[in-house]
Design an enzyme around this catalytic site. Structure first.
Site, mmCIF file in Angstrom:
data_model
loop_
_atom_site.group_PDB
_atom_site.id
_atom_site.type_symbol
_atom_site.label_atom_id
_atom_site.label_comp_id
_atom_site.label_asym_id
_atom_site.label_seq_id
_atom_site.Cartn_x
_atom_site.Cartn_y
_atom_site.Cartn_z
ATOM 1 N N HIS A 1 1.074 -1.520 -0.210
ATOM 2 C CA HIS A 1 0.208 -0.573 0.284
ATOM 3 C C HIS A 1 0.442 0.792 -0.482
ATOM 4 O O HIS A 1 2.007 1.246 0.740
ATOM 5 C CB HIS A 1 -0.955 -0.094 1.212
ATOM 6 C CG HIS A 1 -1.989 -1.256 0.962
ATOM 7 N ND1 HIS A 1 -2.958 -1.054 1.976
ATOM 8 C CD2 HIS A 1 -2.853 -1.694 -0.340
ATOM 9 C CE1 HIS A 1 -3.657 -1.666 1.352
ATOM 10 N NE2 HIS A 1 -3.586 -2.837 0.209
ATOM 11 N N CYS B 1 -6.107 1.189 5.788
ATOM 12 C CA CYS B 1 -6.403 -0.189 6.206
ATOM 13 C C CYS B 1 -5.621 0.057 6.960
ATOM 14 O O CYS B 1 -4.794 0.108 8.237
ATOM 15 C CB CYS B 1 -6.154 -0.866 5.229
ATOM 16 S SG CYS B 1 -4.406 -1.250 5.131
ATOM 17 N N GLU C 1 0.824 3.589 1.925
ATOM 18 C CA GLU C 1 1.496 4.359 3.296
ATOM 19 C C GLU C 1 2.987 3.270 3.832
ATOM 20 O O GLU C 1 3.639 3.839 4.301
ATOM 21 C CB GLU C 1 0.348 3.921 4.368
ATOM 22 C CG GLU C 1 -0.714 5.016 4.037
ATOM 23 C CD GLU C 1 -2.293 3.769 3.726
ATOM 24 O OE1 GLU C 1 -1.466 3.287 1.876
ATOM 25 O OE2 GLU C 1 -2.981 3.963 3.668
ATOM 26 N N CYS D 1 -1.720 -0.801 7.487
ATOM 27 C CA CYS D 1 -1.066 0.242 7.096
ATOM 28 C C CYS D 1 -1.020 1.433 8.811
ATOM 29 O O CYS D 1 0.240 1.506 8.800
ATOM 30 C CB CYS D 1 -1.504 1.255 6.285
ATOM 31 S SG CYS D 1 -1.137 -0.192 4.230
HETATM 32 ZN ZN LIG Z 1 -3.104 -0.418 3.870
#
Ligand SMILES: [Zn+2]
Length: 142
Positions: free
Chosen positions: A72, A100, A74, A103
């Site tokens: 992701h 999420c 992040e 993260c």
């Molecule tokens: Zn994430």
């Protein structure tokens, strides 16, 4: 809104816009996400969702399902700081979508103190975890 908070809001919107532009780097078809880490008014890292370095630039498998090893935005931004001489302690992360839960865990451990995001996600457990850790979480509609 006081003059200072209003100024901060304008700065936040500007960084979020930059994160949105940065998301265009992503070669993921299903969803493009961008993230910027800012500390002391400096961008110390950036990221967008994608496969790890050295892997093919394809995020989805033949069934259009995101590959399990796609990082992701992040996670890419935070690990980029880890590989640099910078520290994310006390920094702000700007991300185009709500983090999420995976993260959120990384954000907590990296010492980031503030999360600003612009798109809500259907599950809110990531934001809830961040708040539980005392991290300031702000949503700005873009
Ligand atoms: Zn994430």
């Amino acid at each position: 809104m006081s003059e200072k908070t209003n100024k901060q809001y304008e700065v936040d919107k500007r960084y979020l816009r930059m994160a949105l532009v940065w998301a265009e780097n992503s070669y993921c078809e299903r969803r493009k996400v961008g993230a910027l880490i800012v500390k002391d008014q400096m961008i110390i890292s950036d990221g967008y969702n994608g496969t790890p370095s050295g892997f093919e630039n394809v995020c989805e498998d033949e069934n259009n399902v995101t590959k399990p090893y796609v990082l992701h935005a992040e996670a890419n931004a935070i690990t980029k700081v880890a590989a640099s001489s910078n520290s994310s302690k006390g920094a702000t992360i700007y991300v185009t979508s709500a983090p999420c839960i995976e993260c959120a865990k990384l954000i907590i451990q990296s010492g980031i103190r503030r999360v600003v995001y612009s798109e809500k996600y259907r599950v809110e457990d990531g934001c809830q975890l961040l708040q539980r850790a005392g991290i300031s979480v702000e949503f700005i509609e873009m």
